[in-house]
Design an enzyme around this catalytic site. Structure first.
Site, PDB file in Angstrom:
ATOM      1  N   GLY A  65       0.837  -1.200   0.000  1.00 25.29           N
ATOM      2  CA  GLY A  65       0.000   0.000   0.000  1.00 25.29           C
ATOM      3  C   GLY A  65       0.863   1.238   0.000  1.00 25.29           C
ATOM      4  N   SER A  66       0.324   2.311   0.517  1.00 21.89           N
ATOM      5  CA  SER A  66       1.040   3.589   0.439  1.00 21.89           C
ATOM      6  C   SER A  66       2.140   3.675   1.505  1.00 21.89           C
ATOM      7  CB  SER A  66       0.056   4.737   0.628  1.00 21.89           C
ATOM      8  OG  SER A  66      -0.517   4.649   1.912  1.00 21.89           O
ATOM      9  N   THR A  67       3.092   4.551   1.257  1.00 21.52           N
ATOM     10  CA  THR A  67       4.188   4.753   2.208  1.00 21.52           C
ATOM     11  C   THR A  67       3.634   5.279   3.537  1.00 21.52           C
ATOM     12  OG1 THR A  67       5.775   5.085   0.438  1.00 21.52           O
ATOM     13  CG2 THR A  67       6.355   6.039   2.572  1.00 21.52           C
TER      14      THR A  67
ATOM     15  N   GLY B 132       2.181   2.439   5.345  1.00 19.50           N
ATOM     16  CA  GLY B 132       3.289   1.539   5.703  1.00 19.50           C
ATOM     17  C   GLY B 132       3.939   1.925   7.027  1.00 19.50           C
TER      18      GLY B 132
ATOM     19  N   GLU C 293       5.657  -3.232   1.012  1.00 16.21           N
ATOM     20  CA  GLU C 293       5.757  -2.879  -0.422  1.00 16.21           C
ATOM     21  C   GLU C 293       4.994  -1.583  -0.595  1.00 16.21           C
ATOM     22  OE1 GLU C 293       7.471  -4.366  -2.591  1.00 16.21           O
ATOM     23  OE2 GLU C 293       7.805  -6.377  -1.804  1.00 16.21           O
TER      24      GLU C 293
ATOM     25  N   CYS D 278       1.958   0.903  -8.615  1.00 19.59           N
ATOM     26  CA  CYS D 278       3.096   1.404  -7.843  1.00 19.59           C
ATOM     27  C   CYS D 278       4.292   1.593  -8.762  1.00 19.59           C
ATOM     28  CB  CYS D 278       3.420   0.449  -6.706  1.00 19.59           C
ATOM     29  SG  CYS D 278       3.607  -1.258  -7.233  1.00 19.59           S
TER      30      CYS D 278
HETATM   31  P1  NAD Z   1      -3.369   2.301   1.370  1.00 24.18           P
HETATM   32  O1  NAD Z   1      -2.087   2.381   2.083  1.00 24.18           O
HETATM   33  O2  NAD Z   1      -4.381   3.349   1.581  1.00 24.18           O
HETATM   34  O3  NAD Z   1      -4.118   0.936   1.713  1.00 24.18           O
HETATM   35  C1  NAD Z   1      -3.500  -0.332   1.529  1.00 24.18           C
HETATM   36  C2  NAD Z   1      -4.171  -1.337   2.448  1.00 24.18           C
HETATM   37  O4  NAD Z   1      -3.897  -0.978   3.800  1.00 24.18           O
HETATM   38  C3  NAD Z   1      -5.696  -1.405   2.337  1.00 24.18           C
HETATM   39  O5  NAD Z   1      -6.096  -2.747   2.496  1.00 24.18           O
HETATM   40  C4  NAD Z   1      -6.141  -0.561   3.520  1.00 24.18           C
HETATM   41  O6  NAD Z   1      -7.443  -0.885   3.977  1.00 24.18           O
HETATM   42  C5  NAD Z   1      -5.099  -0.934   4.556  1.00 24.18           C
HETATM   43  N1  NAD Z   1      -4.919   0.020   5.632  1.00 24.18           N
HETATM   44  C6  NAD Z   1      -5.211   1.343   5.650  1.00 24.18           C
HETATM   45  N2  NAD Z   1      -4.864   1.884   6.837  1.00 24.18           N
HETATM   46  C7  NAD Z   1      -4.326   0.892   7.583  1.00 24.18           C
HETATM   47  C8  NAD Z   1      -3.748   0.822   8.892  1.00 24.18           C
HETATM   48  N3  NAD Z   1      -3.661   1.902   9.671  1.00 24.18           N
HETATM   49  N4  NAD Z   1      -3.291  -0.357   9.318  1.00 24.18           N
HETATM   50  C9  NAD Z   1      -3.337  -1.455   8.540  1.00 24.18           C
HETATM   51  N5  NAD Z   1      -3.867  -1.462   7.296  1.00 24.18           N
HETATM   52  C10 NAD Z   1      -4.351  -0.296   6.821  1.00 24.18           C
HETATM   53  O7  NAD Z   1      -2.972   2.151  -0.169  1.00 24.18           O
HETATM   54  P2  NAD Z   1      -3.944   2.097  -1.426  1.00 24.18           P
HETATM   55  O8  NAD Z   1      -4.488   3.484  -1.615  1.00 24.18           O
HETATM   56  O9  NAD Z   1      -4.877   0.941  -1.298  1.00 24.18           O
HETATM   57  O10 NAD Z   1      -2.918   1.761  -2.597  1.00 24.18           O
HETATM   58  C11 NAD Z   1      -2.196   2.729  -3.287  1.00 24.18           C
HETATM   59  C12 NAD Z   1      -0.768   2.838  -2.791  1.00 24.18           C
HETATM   60  O11 NAD Z   1      -0.194   1.547  -2.708  1.00 24.18           O
HETATM   61  C13 NAD Z   1       0.134   3.626  -3.726  1.00 24.18           C
HETATM   62  O12 NAD Z   1       0.993   4.449  -2.972  1.00 24.18           O
HETATM   63  C14 NAD Z   1       0.946   2.561  -4.444  1.00 24.18           C
HETATM   64  O13 NAD Z   1       2.180   2.997  -4.946  1.00 24.18           O
HETATM   65  C15 NAD Z   1       1.070   1.538  -3.366  1.00 24.18           C
HETATM   66  N6  NAD Z   1       1.303   0.219  -3.940  1.00 24.18           N
HETATM   67  C16 NAD Z   1       2.520  -0.367  -3.761  1.00 24.18           C
HETATM   68  C17 NAD Z   1       2.777  -1.596  -4.336  1.00 24.18           C
HETATM   69  C18 NAD Z   1       4.107  -2.253  -4.155  1.00 24.18           C
HETATM   70  O14 NAD Z   1       4.183  -3.448  -4.372  1.00 24.18           O
HETATM   71  N7  NAD Z   1       5.155  -1.567  -3.752  1.00 24.18           N
HETATM   72  C19 NAD Z   1       1.795  -2.236  -5.091  1.00 24.18           C
HETATM   73  C20 NAD Z   1       0.565  -1.618  -5.245  1.00 24.18           C
HETATM   74  C21 NAD Z   1       0.318  -0.384  -4.655  1.00 24.18           C
END
Ligand code: NAD
Length: 483
Positions: free
Chosen positions: A231-233, A236, A253, A287
């Protein structure tokens, strides 16, 4: 709250359930995602309670005691059978994926196929014990033992591929997994959980749908041993902080801001088309999408014309319409975020090479847009829009463009485009990113490590090392005699 036994047949894509301890579970409270092409609601899905999380973690811990002792071959076979079943349901999953995620149907089919491929290929990898030393009286062996229970947290851009990329390594190495899809895209992942009940004992593969509380409940729970998060940095950081309290292992990731460096030694038309494709695929919501394009000054004007001409040919629309390349952006939050970059066009006096204006229509559609030579310090260069808008920049000095490409806290991917292999290799080796490509971008391999440098991640997934990240390492020092 009610439960149904998980049957041998995948329920049709109508009812959506959590899978907890081998049962299909509904919840008192429900919610739904939105079809991003129409703005209409998709079906209701469960909203987990803390009790559901406790139940799933307990079931996974119980399952760990037996699953971790099954043979590698048995686990491998279950994953391969699961992959076959997913393949048989390709069309059902793809249709649902287009409805929930928005991507055009041909890319939805591809994503299911990639999920199947990842499971099959990862299941071919075997973690061997390594003998470090062997003498007549002594042996030193390095072993990889399962960690326990893992949690796979998945984003909304590739719900199937990224879930399969966590399920296979976790289960293969003997760790039951609880998958948490994004609340924006829960549907296909819930069905993966349901389908998986045919192949794995209760508690081995569980999928939980919930609201924004679910992620923190899982990361802070004392039961799981590992979090694999994509997900997002920004999120993360929260995941790592939460996992730190119980010293869970984490693989992160995260986001990217990938540069593509285009040298003068290229075929302009084909390279421009490839770069636009790799910037606008999945409506820029990858990503690893190309997010900054640096073009050598000697070909800049011709390249600009070629990429503009190609971008104009890309069709936007509902993913079920024939010939569509860009579906909608996945959700309203992301749509509003991407639109802030469009508001900046006038404010920042950015020059638009193509796109720039979005028609007001139902659905979260954004026109693919190229911003010409914005200031290097502008948001469109320094941030990850995660939508179909990308800056086109010019360079003349090799060291300078490498420094500009590396001038970011993110380091997920990067590419160099050149027919001069020596030049391409020289530049590629100086780029600070986990994946570096020459004359392509985004192409991944289940046998190759995938992870980010800097704030794009911690650790990596896939390949032998990716499997090892689901294991404890143990060194066994063996003296062959007591005397
Ligand atoms: P996000 O971080 O908002 O959410 C990712 C996941 O985390 C979702 O399932 C969400 O419900 C969960 N989440 C949210 N808050 C949380 C918390 N406090 N604790 C635990 N889990 C939580 O990201 P997104 O908007 O779904 O995805 C887009 C981002 O992900 C972009 O920045 C993209 O670059 C990144 N991404 C990275 C990769 C990689 O492999 N490096 C792949 C795909 C997307």
């Amino acid at each position: 709250m009610g439960s149904l036994p998980a049957t041998s047949k995948l329920d049709c894509f109508s009812g959506y359930f959590n899978t907890i301890n081998g049962q299909l579970m509904s919840t008192d409270k429900t919610r739904h995602g939105i079809n991003p092409a129409t703005g209409k609601p998709n079906p209701e899905v469960p909203v987990c309670t803390q009790q559901d999380v406790d139940d799933a973690v307990k079931a996974a811990r119980t399952a760990f005691t037996t699953w971790s002792k099954t043979s590698w071959h048995e686990r491998q076979k279950a994953i391969l059978d699961f992959a076959d079943a997913l393949e048989q349901h390709t069309d059902d999953f793809a249709k649902m994926l287009t409805l929930e995620q928005g991507k055009p149907i041909q890319f939805a089919v591809q994503e299911v196929q990639v999920g199947v491929l990842w499971m099959r290929e990862l299941a071919k990898i075997k973690l061997q014990e390594e003998i470090l030393e062997e003498t007549t009286d002594k042996q030193v062996v390095v072993r990889y033992t399962p960690l326990g229970v893992s949690v796979g947290i998945v984003p909304w851009n590739f719900p199937i591929h990224l879930a399969c990329g966590k399920i296979a390594p976790s289960l293969l190495t003997g760790n039951p997994i609880i998958v948490k899809p994004s609340p924006f895209t829960p549907y296909c992942d819930l069905k993966l959980g349901e389908l998986g009940q045919r192949f794995f004992p209760p508690g081995v593969l569980q999928v939980l749908s919930g609201d924004d509380q679910l992620g923190p409940w899982l990361t802070s729970h004392p039961g799981p041993d590992k979090i694999s998060f994509t997900g997002s940095t920004a999120t993360g950081r929260l995941v790592m902080a939460s996992a730190a309290r119980t010293l869970k292992r984490v693989t992160l990731e995260l986001g990217g801001n990938d540069p593509a460096i285009v040298t003068k030694n290229i075929d302009i038309k084909t390279t421009a088309a490839k770069i636009a494709t790799l910037a606008f695929l999945n409506s820029g919501q990858i990503c690893l999408a190309i997010k900054r394009i640096y073009v050598h000054e000697s070909i800049y004007d011709d390249f600009r014309q070629a990429i503009v001409d190609f971008t104009r040919t890309l069709k936007i629309g509902d993913g079920n319409e024939e010939g569509v390349f860009l579906g909608p952006v996945q959700n309203s939050m992301q749509y509003e975020k991407v639109k802030t970059f469009f508001s900046d066009i006038e404010k920042e006096k950015w020059k638009v090479a193509v796109g720039g204006v979005n028609d007001e229509k139902p659905g979260y559609f954004i026109t693919p847009t190229i911003i010409e030579k914005p200031d290097e310090s502008s948001r469109i260069v320094t941030e990850e829009p995660f939508g179909p808008i990308v800056p086109l920049l010019e360079w003349k000095d090799e060291d300078d463009v490498i420094a500009r490409a590396n001038d970011t806290r993110l380091g997920l991917g990067a590419s160099v485009w050149s027919d001069d292999v020596e030049e391409a290799g020289r530049i590629a080796r100086q780029l600070e990113a986990g994946s570096v490509w020459i004359n392509t971008h985004i192409e991944l391999d289940p046998h190759a490590p995938f992870g980010g440098h800097k704030e794009s991640g911690i650790g990596y997934e896939w390949g032998v090392g990716g499997l090892r990240s689901y294991c404890n390492v143990q060194t066994l020092f063996l003296k062959k005699k007591t005397s």
